[in-house]
Enzyme design. Structure first.
Site, PDB file in Angstrom:
ATOM      1  N   GLU A  84       0.806  -1.227   0.000  1.00  0.00           N
ATOM      2  CA  GLU A  84       0.000   0.000   0.000  1.00  0.00           C
ATOM      3  C   GLU A  84       0.839   1.277   0.000  1.00  0.00           C
ATOM      4  O   GLU A  84       0.843   2.034   0.983  1.00  0.00           O
ATOM      5  CB  GLU A  84      -0.939   0.014   1.214  1.00  0.00           C
TER       6      GLU A  84
ATOM      7  N   GLU B 259      -5.344  -8.412   0.830  1.00  0.00           N
ATOM      8  CA  GLU B 259      -5.850  -8.056   2.165  1.00  0.00           C
ATOM      9  C   GLU B 259      -7.332  -7.748   2.080  1.00  0.00           C
ATOM     10  O   GLU B 259      -7.769  -7.011   1.190  1.00  0.00           O
ATOM     11  CB  GLU B 259      -5.170  -6.796   2.726  1.00  0.00           C
TER      12      GLU B 259
HETATM   13  O1  IFM Z   1      -3.230  -3.267   9.426  1.00  0.00           O
HETATM   14  C1  IFM Z   1      -3.298  -2.704   8.157  1.00  0.00           C
HETATM   15  C2  IFM Z   1      -2.207  -3.274   7.267  1.00  0.00           C
HETATM   16  O2  IFM Z   1      -0.941  -3.110   7.817  1.00  0.00           O
HETATM   17  C3  IFM Z   1      -2.233  -2.582   5.918  1.00  0.00           C
HETATM   18  N1  IFM Z   1      -3.549  -2.618   5.354  1.00  0.00           N
HETATM   19  C4  IFM Z   1      -4.667  -2.225   6.176  1.00  0.00           C
HETATM   20  C5  IFM Z   1      -4.623  -2.974   7.490  1.00  0.00           C
HETATM   21  C6  IFM Z   1      -5.820  -2.574   8.376  1.00  0.00           C
HETATM   22  O3  IFM Z   1      -5.795  -1.217   8.649  1.00  0.00           O
END
Ligand code: IFM
Length: 478
Positions: A198, A388
């Site tokens: 990200e 994710e």
């Molecule tokens: O915990 C984070 C992760 O490190 C990166 N993506 C979003 C998740 C939730 O906020």
């Protein structure tokens, strides 16, 4: 894109949903689905990140990262907590990976802490750090849990931040050295790689808004960081390709459908700017389109950081792009300079309390479908993997049981949308739950719990939540 095209796009992104707040119930949600519906090659897994779980922040030669420095300063983390110990995965990895095996989880996505292997970011290698990841990788393979490694998940070595961090061009050489080291070292056993986690999140939260490490608030640093991270993202892809035989090369992007609050032209224009900010700064250069400067005045100064030859290096053809989706953003115009837009909080547009997670994010499963369709329509994206997706809701601990029915429903609803997209021909090849276990949620501390596995931070006891049992059953085909 003229205004009419944009209105159509806004409608596609879900603007129409606002009027009724009706949640479309697809046949999938009513009829249920099984793992096999996704096909035999679909990759199922869980995701974590080094700083959020490992602890052991200063042992065996590890150097400090920007997150160690940031969390040790007063007032930076809501709860005053830090991840010095976190889930103690540094010591408990054998039993945690055994738990993954017990749950039938085939793939584990985790990251490497840069300052554990290169304490100063470049130069002297910390052999103990490399040995640690050797052990994690070997244990994973021994137990049949396939490792998927993220090269950079936000924990920049402090020594590099002291030289300007992502805002300084020297990061390019440092990142290449680090990526080269770990891909050579682990590439014989790790085949699935992601370059960055990200980039929009760590550049904007860390260098523009200052609410994440390293806590800078500067448009100049943010814009520079965006270009340097984009360069590293593409170069990282080339390094993996060169060093790892038969690699599956990816990177991950956070993305959100952007919905204007209503169809007033000023809100539609604001949504277009926010879309460029949240969804396009890293995606556009990756697919050879350069930066979206036309649509986003905020980054017009980016040309100052682009050196001759850079533009040609920004694009890279990944084997997959990792989509990280949690919620959509509803947007209205505002007076904030350069972006002139504001995010509208879910309860302000009628979302029920029940449909808002502990992060304040609207539960919006349709968004994953919208984004899968959008990414799939880009010819340069060969395959999408949801690297994710997950949620934080309050869990109810009762003895050895942890009841989290809302997480189960969340996963079912989002997965139904993934399957819907797949059935319509979208090339989506996998899904990783964020997260395997509760962990340190950055500026929020330990309070929002995203895990399938509950962590008692006092005792380090693990308890598989009802959602973890549900996922395990689902993976077993039940
Ligand atoms: O915990 C984070 C992760 O490190 C990166 N993506 C979003 C998740 C939730 O906020």
């Amino acid at each position: 894109m003229d205004r009419r095209d944009w209105i159509k796009t806004a409608a596609l992104l879900g603007a129409g949903m606002l009027a009724s707040q009706a949640k479309a119930i697809s046949w999938l949600e009513t009829q249920g689905f099984k793992r096999s519906d996704f096909g035999p090659d679909f990759e199922w897994g869980v995701a974590t990140a080094a700083y959020q779980i490992e602890g052991a922040w200063n042992v065996d030669g590890k150097g400090p990262s920007i997150w160690d420095t940031f969390t040790h300063k007063r007032g930076k983390i809501k709860t005053g907590e830090n991840a010095d110990i976190a889930c103690d995965f540094y010591n408990s990895y054998p039993s945690d990976i055994a738990l993954m095996q017990q749950m039938g989880i085939p793939n584990s996505r985790f990251s490497i802490a840069w300052s554990r292997v290169l304490p100063e970011g470049t130069g002297k290698i910390n052999q103990a750090g490399l040995d640690y990841y050797d052990r994690v990788i070997d244990k994973s393979l021994e137990l049949g849990v396939n490792p998927w490694v993220t090269i950079f998940h936000w924990d920049l070595p402090q020594a590099l931040e002291d030289k300007g961090g992502w805002a300084d061009r020297q990061i390019l050489g440092a990142f290449n050295e680090y990526a080269d080291l770990i891909t050579r070292k682990f590439g014989d056993r790790v085949k699935n790689w992601m370059v960055l986690n990200e980039p929009m999140a760590f550049t904007s939260l860390g260098y523009l808004l200052g609410i994440h490490a390293p806590g800078r608030r500067s448009i100049r640093k943010f814009v520079a960081a965006c270009h340097h991270a984009s360069m590293c993202q593409a170069e990282g892809g080339r390094i993996i390709r060169a060093n790892v035989p038969n690699a599956n090369v990816g990177t991950t992007l956070s993305a959100s459908p952007i919905t204007p609050k209503n169809d007033k032209p000023k809100n539609i224009a604001a949504a277009k700017r926010v879309d460029a900010l949240i969804n396009r700064i890293f995606l556009d250069p990756m697919i050879g389109k350069g930066y979206p400067t036309e649509d986003l005045p905020l980054i017009r100064s980016i040309h100052k950081y682009i050196e001759p030859g850079d533009l040609e290096k920004l694009a890279f053809e990944y084997d997959f792009v990792g989509l990280q989706y949690y919620t959509r953003q509803v947007v209205k115009s505002s007076l904030i300079p350069l972006i002139r837009a504001n995010i509208v909080k879910p309860h302000k547009f009628g979302v029920a309390e029940d449909d808002i997670t502990e992060m304040g994010w609207e539960v919006y499963p349709e968004g994953i479908y919208t984004l899968l369709k959008r990414f799939d329509a880009i010819p340069q994206i060969k395959k999408i993997i949801v690297t994710e997706n997950g949620c934080a809701f309050p869990d109810k601990v009762e003895g050895e049981n942890v009841h989290d029915p809302k997480r189960i429903q969340f996963l079912k609803d989002y997965l139904a949308q993934v399957l819907k997209a797949k059935r319509e021909g979208v090339n989506v090849g996998g899904y990783f739950v964020w997260s395997f276990m509760d962990n340190f949620e950055w500026a929020e501390g330990y309070h929002p719990r995203f895990g399938l596995v509950h962590v008692d931070y006092e005792t380090q006891q693990r308890r598989i939540k009802d959602s973890g049992k549900w996922y395990a059953d689902f993976l077993k085909g039940k």
